[in-house]
Design a protein around this motif. Structure first.
Motif, PDB file in Angstrom:
ATOM      1  N   THR A 275      99.876 -54.963 103.178  1.00  0.00           N
ATOM      2  CA  THR A 275      98.961 -55.794 103.706  1.00  0.00           C
ATOM      3  C   THR A 275      99.394 -57.513 103.685  1.00  0.00           C
ATOM      4  O   THR A 275      99.467 -58.235 104.607  1.00  0.00           O
ATOM      5  N   TRP A 281      95.679 -59.066 108.696  1.00  0.00           N
ATOM      6  CA  TRP A 281      94.199 -59.788 108.133  1.00  0.00           C
ATOM      7  C   TRP A 281      93.475 -60.014 109.515  1.00  0.00           C
ATOM      8  O   TRP A 281      93.916 -60.209 110.807  1.00  0.00           O
ATOM      9  N   PRO A 283      90.607 -57.655 106.945  1.00  0.00           N
ATOM     10  CA  PRO A 283      90.762 -56.283 106.299  1.00  0.00           C
ATOM     11  C   PRO A 283      90.249 -55.251 107.560  1.00  0.00           C
ATOM     12  O   PRO A 283      91.062 -54.114 107.280  1.00  0.00           O
ATOM     13  N   SER A 287      93.197 -52.382 107.998  1.00  0.00           N
ATOM     14  CA  SER A 287      92.930 -50.924 107.714  1.00  0.00           C
ATOM     15  C   SER A 287      93.210 -50.039 109.361  1.00  0.00           C
ATOM     16  O   SER A 287      93.682 -49.157 109.010  1.00  0.00           O
TER      17      SER A 287
END
Length: 338
Positions: A275, A281, A283, A287
């Motif tokens: 990440t 970015w 989160p 994901s």
């Protein structure tokens, strides 16, 4: 003793591929990735075989585990690169032991340390430059960043960049190479290969093509719903008047990140390090991108990227239209997610 590459901490490194220990550090993330790719290519060329790349999370890694990996070579494997990410704590804890290892490292593997900071006065530094290389990754000054943009515009995108246009990019974005590279790609995608990028084109596109606009089409692709992706493409093309070439760049940028993430996941790199490294970015976007990398895998992502590049080439050559290509790609991407 193996032939070394660059031995200092200033200037770009010249890797021979026979380095046994390397340190790549500093705040410029783009240069870190670039130098790591150069090292991997050099080691692969030197070994004349596939090279296994393994990642350790520095704060959690033990010296014993790292050394075991460095010294453990399989029957069919000739070279290995072992990377310790976020290595500041690792170096602090094991510096004396690393000094001893540097006095007699295995020549079957390359250890790469990636700390945030480094001290050239350390005994460890002096030991490493005898058997490897140290590369410092600092932000470029404005003049160097301008030259970097001009070189990469033609080398990576096939479009020459006017000096005034390069200066406009730096004035708008600063000298962070990751951001400059991303925006340069957007600008280059808006016109045909070979056409000079003038300052007016930069001023018209930079800032207007925001991250939110990019994420709008990327989120639609990640949903796995081809119909939604086509609907978003149509909306951006017809209602927001976005160039189809720019939307193609947004799609390609997503697939590149998925491919890179899949490669790193296969190599065992922790998700937190991935990440940070790929600048995923916020989160929820991180994901979604990592989930797509797990579902799609590196080989399928590479295939999709090659397909999109070929679609873009054909569109710019007049054999297809970029908007139709984007619709087709939405279907292919959904299939790739499974």
């Amino acid at each position: 003793m193996a032939k070394q590459g660059s031995r200092g901490a200033s200037g770009p490194p010249q890797f021979s591929g026979e380095e046994m220990i390397c340190v790549i550090y500093g705040p410029e993330a783009y240069l870190q990735r670039h130098y790591l790719d150069q090292l991997r290519d050099a080691v692969t060329k030197s070994a004349d075989a596939d090279v296994d790349v393994l990642h350790f999370d520095g704060p959690a890694a033990t010296l014993a585990d790292v050394l075991d990996e460095l010294r453990g070579i399989g029957l069919m494997q000739q070279r290995k690169i072992v990377i310790v990410e976020d290595a500041d704590q690792f170096v602090t804890q094991y510096r004396e032991a690393l000094e001893r290892y540097a006095d007699g490292p295995t020549d079957a593997s390359t250890l790469v340390l990636r700390p945030g900071k480094w001290n050239a006065s350390w005994k460890l530094h002096k030991a490493i430059v005898k058997v490897g290389a140290v590369a410092k990754c600092e932000p470029l000054k404005a003049a160097a960043a301008r030259q970097w943009l001009i070189q990469h515009a033609e080398a990576d995108h096939g479009r020459p960049l006017a000096a005034e246009a390069a200066s406009a990019l730096i004035a708008s974005l600063g000298n962070d190479l990751s951001r400059l590279s991303s925006e340069l790609g957007k600008v280059a995608a808006s016109g045909p290969v070979g056409e000079l990028i003038e300052v007016e084109e930069v001023e018209a596109l930079v800032g207007r093509a925001s991250d939110e606009e990019a994420w709008e089409i990327q989120a639609a692709l990640l949903s796995g719903d081809a119909g939604e992706a086509i609907e978003i493409v149509t909306e951006l093309l017809e209602l927001s008047n976005k160039p189809a070439e720019l939307l193609t760049y947004f799609a390609a940028d997503l697939v590149r990140k998925i491919h890179h993430a899949a490669v790193l996941l296969d190599a065992g790199e922790p998700t937190g390090a991935i990440t940070k490294r790929l600048k995923l970015w916020p989160p929820d976007r991180a994901s979604a991108t990592l989930a797509a990398a797990r579902r799609m895998g590196a080989s399928e992502a590479a295939r999709l990227l090659a397909t999109l590049v070929e679609m873009d080439r054909r569109a710019k050559s007049g054999f297809a239209t970029a908007d139709r290509n984007l619709e087709r790609f939405g279907v292919l991407f959904a299939r790739g997610l499974g």
